[in-house]
Scaffold this motif. Structure first.
Motif, mmCIF file in Angstrom:
data_model
loop_
_atom_site.group_PDB
_atom_site.id
_atom_site.type_symbol
_atom_site.label_atom_id
_atom_site.label_comp_id
_atom_site.label_asym_id
_atom_site.label_seq_id
_atom_site.Cartn_x
_atom_site.Cartn_y
_atom_site.Cartn_z
ATOM 1 N N MET A 1 -41.239 22.287 -3.562
ATOM 2 C CA MET A 1 -42.156 21.425 -3.254
ATOM 3 C C MET A 1 -40.924 20.568 -2.598
ATOM 4 S SD MET A 1 -42.749 20.543 -7.556
ATOM 5 C CE MET A 1 -42.953 21.953 -8.035
ATOM 6 N N PHE A 2 -41.867 19.324 -2.497
ATOM 7 C CA PHE A 2 -40.259 18.500 -1.188
ATOM 8 C C PHE A 2 -40.505 17.294 -2.025
ATOM 9 C CE2 PHE A 2 -38.233 16.861 2.929
ATOM 10 C CZ PHE A 2 -37.484 16.866 2.331
ATOM 11 N N ILE A 3 -39.294 16.212 -2.478
ATOM 12 C CA ILE A 3 -40.077 15.227 -3.177
ATOM 13 C C ILE A 3 -39.348 13.476 -2.214
ATOM 14 C CG2 ILE A 3 -40.180 13.827 -4.729
ATOM 15 C CD1 ILE A 3 -41.054 15.719 -6.553
ATOM 16 N N ASP A 4 -40.236 12.932 -0.947
ATOM 17 C CA ASP A 4 -39.081 11.908 -1.033
ATOM 18 C C ASP A 4 -39.256 10.561 -2.120
ATOM 19 O OD1 ASP A 4 -38.685 12.517 1.784
ATOM 20 O OD2 ASP A 4 -40.574 10.841 2.571
ATOM 21 N N LEU A 5 -37.692 10.396 -2.387
ATOM 22 C CA LEU A 5 -37.423 9.442 -3.569
ATOM 23 C C LEU A 5 -36.533 8.166 -2.585
ATOM 24 C CD1 LEU A 5 -35.311 11.739 -6.257
ATOM 25 C CD2 LEU A 5 -37.785 11.264 -5.984
ATOM 26 N N ILE A 6 -37.552 7.322 -2.954
ATOM 27 C CA ILE A 6 -37.745 5.446 -2.906
ATOM 28 C C ILE A 6 -36.050 4.738 -3.301
ATOM 29 C CG2 ILE A 6 -38.424 4.161 -1.352
ATOM 30 C CD1 ILE A 6 -39.465 6.992 -0.013
ATOM 31 N N ALA A 7 -35.994 4.335 -2.473
ATOM 32 C CA ALA A 7 -34.836 3.251 -2.868
ATOM 33 C C ALA A 7 -34.503 2.079 -1.493
ATOM 34 C CB ALA A 7 -33.506 3.848 -3.352
ATOM 35 N N GLY A 8 -34.674 1.160 -2.576
ATOM 36 C CA GLY A 8 -34.110 0.112 -1.654
ATOM 37 C C GLY A 8 -33.288 -1.335 -1.666
ATOM 38 N N ALA A 9 -33.682 -1.223 -2.795
ATOM 39 C CA ALA A 9 -33.077 -3.073 -3.892
ATOM 40 C C ALA A 9 -32.461 -2.417 -4.996
ATOM 41 C CB ALA A 9 -34.372 -3.883 -4.179
ATOM 42 N N ARG A 10 -31.524 -2.535 -5.647
ATOM 43 C CA ARG A 10 -30.265 -2.729 -6.830
ATOM 44 C C ARG A 10 -31.414 -2.111 -8.167
ATOM 45 N NH1 ARG A 10 -25.650 -7.276 -8.615
ATOM 46 N NH2 ARG A 10 -25.284 -6.588 -10.644
ATOM 47 N N PRO A 11 -31.977 -2.711 -8.310
ATOM 48 C CA PRO A 11 -33.322 -2.829 -9.152
ATOM 49 C C PRO A 11 -33.336 -1.055 -9.405
ATOM 50 C CG PRO A 11 -33.792 -4.741 -8.591
ATOM 51 C CD PRO A 11 -33.238 -3.832 -7.639
ATOM 52 N N ASN A 12 -34.127 -0.365 -7.843
ATOM 53 C CA ASN A 12 -34.096 0.749 -7.571
ATOM 54 C C ASN A 12 -33.496 1.242 -7.698
ATOM 55 O OD1 ASN A 12 -36.184 -0.086 -4.895
ATOM 56 N ND2 ASN A 12 -36.561 -0.608 -6.841
ATOM 57 N N PHE A 13 -31.962 0.996 -7.351
ATOM 58 C CA PHE A 13 -31.219 2.378 -8.233
ATOM 59 C C PHE A 13 -31.413 2.779 -9.478
ATOM 60 C CE2 PHE A 13 -29.179 -0.535 -4.251
ATOM 61 C CZ PHE A 13 -30.244 -0.027 -3.749
ATOM 62 N N MET A 14 -31.304 2.275 -10.286
ATOM 63 C CA MET A 14 -30.662 2.593 -11.666
ATOM 64 C C MET A 14 -31.537 3.933 -11.946
ATOM 65 S SD MET A 14 -30.184 -1.074 -13.361
ATOM 66 C CE MET A 14 -30.775 -2.522 -11.762
ATOM 67 N N LYS A 15 -33.385 2.734 -12.085
ATOM 68 C CA LYS A 15 -33.981 4.193 -11.996
ATOM 69 C C LYS A 15 -34.158 5.452 -11.306
ATOM 70 C CE LYS A 15 -36.809 -0.256 -12.301
ATOM 71 N NZ LYS A 15 -37.360 -1.368 -11.794
#
Length: 363
Positions: A1-15
């Motif tokens: 299985m191949f999953i895209d993890l989306i990060a775009g802004a500062r709060p995203n990176f911590m999650k």
């Protein structure tokens, strides 16, 4: 299985960081799982983006969509166009989005239109305030989400009320607390500590960035004046968001106790929060961190999408009337602030639960 993890802004990176760790752990144990880290480029300033990748041990993005600045509509269009092109070239089995920023909503809609299922981490949280861009992002994202990973029973109830079936809701806890607990022993003293001779429990940390608080000069000035007047002799440490910096410069606000500094990295900022007497903020995420660290928190907003930080934790919702600041600070200095408790499943193991569920869902 191949999953895209989306990060775009500062709060995203911590999650995203702990989810990456959990996927890698499963992969090392022989599970057929892999990911592609997609940085949308929504936050492109190093202080708001780059340092977080370094400090939290996040690998370099596999793809950077380079959305950059512009209006929300311009950013949304750039993210959707870039992500659509990526999916056309190499589709994934699932798009996992976190939080409630523009990138969250834009990639969720794009993936669903490309017939790729969407998982939303921090699904179901609501402020009820449609003036907040984040609230629109939450509603739009959850409207096209297949699998909902939630932080609280309140979020579960919100989703069920909107018609989401129980079998698509997974109460897993708060992934941002995974990051907080993992890196707490690594918090780093920022240069401002020695520069202004801060002492543990004897200063206040501030953050302000909501348009309703900072875009109108008169509103921001009134808030700042009330905070300065009512914080006795305590230093005020204010890492200034780029949005707020422009307004403050025009206002010419200054005070010998007010220390306005550049945005801090994750480790430096939380070093300050953990040792502060209190935090005054309009951020949602910070209210979660202060709750876990047991630090009194005052939120300058009329609503919150994280009611558990008020009902269970150390946060109080003051509203946006500057006159509410004085009685709250009097309560703090009188030693009458509530102690608070840590909400259920905010235990540092949320990311592992998320990945276990994904493996079962995609197998």
């Amino acid at each position: 299985m191949f999953i895209d993890l989306i990060a775009g802004a500062r709060p995203n990176f911590m999650k995203i960081a702990p989810i990456i760790d959990a996927i890698k752990k499963e992969k090392e144990q022989g599970t057929d799982i892999d990911f592609r880290l997609v940085h949308t480029g929504q936050h492109y300033d190093k202080n708001m983006s780059g340092s977080f990748f370094e400090q939290l041990g996040i690998p370099a993005p596999d793809e950077n969509l380079g959305a950059g600045g512009g209006t929300q509509a311009e950013q949304t269009a750039a993210i959707m166009t870039g992500y659509e092109k990526l999916l056309m070239e190499k589709p994934s089995n699932l798009c996992l989005v976190v939080g409630d920023v523009t990138s969250t909503m834009a990639c969720a809609i794009t993936a669903q239109k490309m017939h790729i299922p969407v998982a939303h981490v921090e699904a179901g949280i609501r402020s009820g305030d449609w003036k907040m861009p984040e609230e629109i992002n939450r509603l739009a994202t959850d409207a096209v989400t297949n699998y909902f990973f939630t932080t609280s029973d309140v979020a579960n109830a919100n989703l069920k009320k909107s018609g989401v079936e129980d079998e698509r809701i997974f109460f897993v806890g708060n992934v941002m607390i995974d990051t907080l607990l993992k890196h707490r022993p690594r918090f780093q003293k920022p240069t401002v500590w020695d520069k202004v001779r801060l002492e543990e429990g004897n200063y206040i940390v501030m953050t302000l960035h909501r348009p309703s608080n900072v875009d109108e000069e008169e509103t921001l000035k009134s808030l700042m004046d009330e905070i300065i007047v009512n914080t006795q002799e305590l230093p005020l440490v204010f890492p200034v968001h780029p949005r707020t910096a422009k307004i403050l410069k025009n206002l010419g606000i200054s005070h010998e106790r007010l220390h306005m500094i550049e945005p801090l990295g994750y480790l430096e900022f939380n070093y300050l929060v953990e040792r502060s007497k209190a935090v005054i903020t309009d951020s949602g995420g910070i209210t979660e961190e202060t709750t876990v660290m047991g630090i009194p928190c005052m939120t300058l907003r009329n609503s919150t999408e994280r009611p558990e930080t008020v009902d269970i934790g150390t946060n109080e919702l003051l509203g946006v009337n500057p006159k509410a600041i004085q009685p709250a600070l009097e309560k703090l200095f009188a030693g009458e602030w509530k102690k608070g408790e840590i909400p259920e499943l905010w235990d540092g193991s949320t990311s592992g639960r998320i990945v276990k569920h994904l493996i079962q869902l995609l197998s």
